[in-house]
Design a protein around this motif. Structure first.
Motif, mmCIF file in Angstrom:
data_model
loop_
_atom_site.group_PDB
_atom_site.id
_atom_site.type_symbol
_atom_site.label_atom_id
_atom_site.label_comp_id
_atom_site.label_asym_id
_atom_site.label_seq_id
_atom_site.Cartn_x
_atom_site.Cartn_y
_atom_site.Cartn_z
ATOM 1 N N GLY A 28 -44.032 -32.971 55.273
ATOM 2 C CA GLY A 28 -44.869 -33.645 54.285
ATOM 3 C C GLY A 28 -44.842 -32.954 52.938
ATOM 4 N N PHE A 29 -45.655 -33.504 52.037
ATOM 5 C CA PHE A 29 -45.786 -32.951 50.696
ATOM 6 C C PHE A 29 -47.077 -32.147 50.614
ATOM 7 C CE2 PHE A 29 -43.260 -36.808 50.171
ATOM 8 C CZ PHE A 29 -42.198 -36.338 49.405
ATOM 9 N N THR A 42 -56.742 -33.025 53.025
ATOM 10 C CA THR A 42 -55.841 -33.976 53.673
ATOM 11 C C THR A 42 -55.404 -35.041 52.664
ATOM 12 O OG1 THR A 42 -57.760 -35.246 54.412
ATOM 13 C CG2 THR A 42 -56.875 -33.599 55.933
ATOM 14 N N GLY A 43 -54.694 -36.054 53.166
ATOM 15 C CA GLY A 43 -54.074 -37.043 52.288
ATOM 16 C C GLY A 43 -55.012 -37.752 51.340
ATOM 17 N N GLY A 61 -46.534 -44.901 55.002
ATOM 18 C CA GLY A 61 -46.578 -43.789 55.938
ATOM 19 C C GLY A 61 -46.738 -42.431 55.298
ATOM 20 N N VAL A 62 -46.644 -42.347 53.968
ATOM 21 C CA VAL A 62 -46.682 -41.038 53.321
ATOM 22 C C VAL A 62 -48.090 -40.452 53.283
ATOM 23 C CG1 VAL A 62 -47.105 -41.776 50.943
ATOM 24 C CG2 VAL A 62 -45.690 -39.768 51.376
ATOM 25 N N MET A 63 -49.118 -41.317 53.382
ATOM 26 C CA MET A 63 -50.501 -40.837 53.286
ATOM 27 C C MET A 63 -50.812 -39.753 54.316
ATOM 28 S SD MET A 63 -53.620 -40.850 52.155
ATOM 29 C CE MET A 63 -54.122 -42.307 51.265
ATOM 30 N N ASP A 64 -50.325 -39.940 55.533
ATOM 31 C CA ASP A 64 -50.616 -38.973 56.600
ATOM 32 C C ASP A 64 -49.854 -37.667 56.425
ATOM 33 O OD1 ASP A 64 -52.289 -40.825 57.778
ATOM 34 O OD2 ASP A 64 -50.679 -41.697 58.994
ATOM 35 N N TYR A 65 -48.965 -37.631 55.458
ATOM 36 C CA TYR A 65 -48.150 -36.431 55.263
ATOM 37 C C TYR A 65 -48.366 -35.834 53.871
ATOM 38 C CZ TYR A 65 -45.931 -37.688 59.612
ATOM 39 O OH TYR A 65 -45.704 -37.982 60.939
ATOM 40 N N LEU A 66 -49.554 -36.094 53.325
ATOM 41 C CA LEU A 66 -49.955 -35.481 52.064
ATOM 42 C C LEU A 66 -51.045 -34.457 52.336
ATOM 43 C CD1 LEU A 66 -50.243 -38.467 49.536
ATOM 44 C CD2 LEU A 66 -48.443 -36.757 49.663
ATOM 45 N N PRO A 87 -40.835 -31.947 51.672
ATOM 46 C CA PRO A 87 -40.437 -31.851 53.085
ATOM 47 C C PRO A 87 -39.067 -31.204 53.245
ATOM 48 C CG PRO A 87 -41.221 -34.056 52.545
ATOM 49 C CD PRO A 87 -41.061 -33.329 51.253
ATOM 50 N N GLY A 88 -38.881 -30.523 54.376
ATOM 51 C CA GLY A 88 -37.563 -29.996 54.694
ATOM 52 C C GLY A 88 -36.622 -31.135 55.048
ATOM 53 N N LEU A 89 -35.372 -31.032 54.652
ATOM 54 C CA LEU A 89 -34.407 -32.117 54.846
ATOM 55 C C LEU A 89 -33.275 -31.669 55.755
ATOM 56 C CD1 LEU A 89 -34.170 -33.377 51.155
ATOM 57 C CD2 LEU A 89 -35.564 -34.316 52.998
ATOM 58 N N VAL A 90 -32.961 -32.518 56.723
ATOM 59 C CA VAL A 90 -31.831 -32.254 57.619
ATOM 60 C C VAL A 90 -31.081 -33.555 57.838
ATOM 61 C CG1 VAL A 90 -32.903 -30.308 58.812
ATOM 62 C CG2 VAL A 90 -33.295 -32.632 59.645
ATOM 63 N N ASP A 91 -29.835 -33.439 58.258
ATOM 64 C CA ASP A 91 -29.020 -34.607 58.573
ATOM 65 C C ASP A 91 -29.152 -34.943 60.054
ATOM 66 O OD1 ASP A 91 -28.104 -34.898 55.996
ATOM 67 O OD2 ASP A 91 -26.421 -33.521 56.299
ATOM 68 N N GLY A 92 -28.347 -35.880 60.482
ATOM 69 C CA GLY A 92 -28.312 -36.217 61.900
ATOM 70 C C GLY A 92 -29.338 -37.268 62.268
ATOM 71 N N ASP A 93 -29.909 -37.115 63.462
ATOM 72 C CA ASP A 93 -30.826 -38.122 64.003
ATOM 73 C C ASP A 93 -32.272 -37.889 63.590
ATOM 74 O OD1 ASP A 93 -28.674 -39.279 65.286
ATOM 75 O OD2 ASP A 93 -28.940 -38.047 67.097
ATOM 76 N N MET A 94 -32.510 -36.977 62.697
ATOM 77 C CA MET A 94 -33.872 -36.684 62.258
ATOM 78 C C MET A 94 -34.468 -37.916 61.581
ATOM 79 S SD MET A 94 -36.274 -34.424 62.026
ATOM 80 C CE MET A 94 -37.706 -33.960 61.058
ATOM 81 N N VAL A 95 -35.592 -38.411 62.114
ATOM 82 C CA VAL A 95 -36.246 -39.597 61.570
ATOM 83 C C VAL A 95 -37.533 -39.171 60.880
ATOM 84 C CG1 VAL A 95 -37.291 -41.830 62.096
ATOM 85 C CG2 VAL A 95 -35.277 -41.060 63.375
ATOM 86 N N TYR A 96 -37.673 -39.565 59.636
ATOM 87 C CA TYR A 96 -38.875 -39.240 58.875
ATOM 88 C C TYR A 96 -39.838 -40.425 58.929
ATOM 89 C CZ TYR A 96 -36.327 -35.231 57.049
ATOM 90 O OH TYR A 96 -35.631 -34.064 56.937
ATOM 91 N N PRO A 97 -41.137 -40.162 58.962
ATOM 92 C CA PRO A 97 -42.123 -41.255 59.088
ATOM 93 C C PRO A 97 -42.322 -42.055 57.806
ATOM 94 C CG PRO A 97 -43.223 -39.126 58.940
ATOM 95 C CD PRO A 97 -41.760 -38.833 59.019
ATOM 96 N N PHE A 98 -41.590 -41.739 56.763
ATOM 97 C CA PHE A 98 -41.674 -42.490 55.509
ATOM 98 C C PHE A 98 -40.337 -42.339 54.793
ATOM 99 C CE2 PHE A 98 -43.290 -38.224 54.914
ATOM 100 C CZ PHE A 98 -42.619 -37.772 53.794
#
Length: 379
Positions: A28-29, A42-43, A61-66, A87-98
């Motif tokens: 999140g941020f 919180t958000g 979906g970003v509200m829950d990650y603020l 947020p930390g960024l990775v490749d592959g199958d990593m799914v972000y909620p927003f």
């Protein structure tokens, strides 16, 4: 207040707030700002603290990650800075909620500085990170600054050079990032127990932040002066327009009154003249008195005289034309009444004058004193 996107701020705040591990630890941020007491938000509370960041809600979906971390640190110019930990960024199958790419890009456009930290772990060279950096470079390349973080963990000097060459080669493959004058200073958090010979440019980061703060303060003060001039000129023009509206309203009111009075008086006099002609002079004197009766007799006599001048076959046409003329007068009276502009009340004019005086005597005076170089840093 300047906003900086970054992932390390302990050195500037002189307080441990966020983890400093590998980049994938956060999803999140986090806004790091100064306050009276140490607390975490919180958000929803974060957006109350930063209402100008509400457009982030467009990213589902970003509200829950603020979140926000409020620190009481008084170090350097921390009270004038807001850091944004992305947020930390990775490749592959990593799914972000927003939509993390769009959210980071939008925040980067709002920030005054964007710090891109590459670390020896290699995670920073992931495709997703470079895509975002390249996109930010297109819109706000002048705000992008690159650093090799945790440089003391890269091993020997030859290892650090190898890591930096690898990063530079990866960046040069992308046209948007392949620019002349590229710099990537080495930085790390000094550890007295693990001294390192690596050159640490972290103080340069702090200087860059403070330079940007000073520039932001100067821009804000310049904008304040422009806004003050705009407000004062708007108030002056509004008061001048109000004076013109008052003069115009008086003229319009006079025209409306004259047309309305004639539109009512003329047909009333016309009808009354025929009614008066049926009474004798003695009857009028008895009903109205000698003076009013004589005046009414004169007016009615003039009307009857003019009426007798009209041929009998044209009297009907005259009545129609006369009625239309009286209707036109009443219409003009209504038209002129609708042409009046709304004018300011005495209270509104007094308030606007007080605002103008306050800006001229207080705000501009303080702005001039604050703009002096010797006191600029305490704004």
């Amino acid at each position: 207040m300047p906003h900086f996107i970054c992932r390390r701020r302990k050195r500037y705040v002189e307080e441990h707030i966020q983890k400093t591990g590998v980049a994938i630890e956060t999803q999140g941020f986090t806004f790091i700002t100064s306050g009276r007491k140490r607390e975490s938000l919180t958000g929803n509370a974060t957006l109350h603290l930063y209402p100008h960041f509400r457009p982030l809600l467009e990213f589902k979906g970003v509200m829950d990650y603020l979140s926000a971390e409020i620190s009481t640190s008084k170090q350097k110019k921390f009270s004038l800075v807001t850091f944004v930990d992305t947020p930390g960024l990775v490749d592959g199958d990593m799914v972000y909620p927003f939509n993390v790419n769009s959210a980071i890009t939008w925040l980067g456009e709002q920030a005054d500085l964007i710090f891109v930290f590459f670390d020896p772990m290699g995670q920073a060279l992931c495709k997703r990170t470079l895509n975002i950096v390249e996109k930010l470079s297109e819109k706000c390349g002048d705000k992008l600054l690159f650093y090799l973080s945790k440089a003391d963990e890269a091993g020997k000097e030859t290892d650090r050079q190898r890591v930096m060459m690898q990063i530079v080669q990866e960046l040069c493959r992308r046209p948007g990032l392949n620019k002349c004058g590229f710099e990537m200073p080495t930085i790390y958090i000094p550890n007295p127990q693990k001294p390192s010979r690596c050159v640490n440019m972290i103080d340069g980061v702090c200087q860059t932040i403070e330079k940007t703060i000073n520039q932001a303060v100067q821009k804000t003060l310049d904008q304040l002066e422009k806004d003050c001039d705009l407000i004062c000129s708007t108030i002056s023009s509004r008061l001048a327009q109000d004076r013109a509206d008052v003069t115009n309203s008086k003229q319009v009111r006079l025209h409306s009154f004259l047309c309305g009075a004639l539109g009512v008086f003329l047909p009333l006099l016309f009808i009354l003249s025929f009614v008066v002609s049926t009474f004798s002079k003695e009857q009028l004197d008895e009903l109205l008195g000698e003076g009013p009766a004589q005046t009414l007799t004169i007016f009615s006599g003039v009307v009857i005289y003019l009426w007798d001048l009209i041929p009998e076959d044209g009297q009907v046409v005259f009545v129609i034309i006369f009625g239309a003329f009286c209707y036109l007068l009443l219409y003009l009276a209504k038209y002129f009444a609708g042409q009046r502009n709304e004018t300011l009340t005495k209270k509104e004019k007094r308030v606007m004058t007080e605002y103008n005086d306050y800006i001229q005597d207080i705000v501009k005076t303080k702005k001039i004193s604050v703009h002096r170089p010797d006191v600029c840093h305490v704004v």
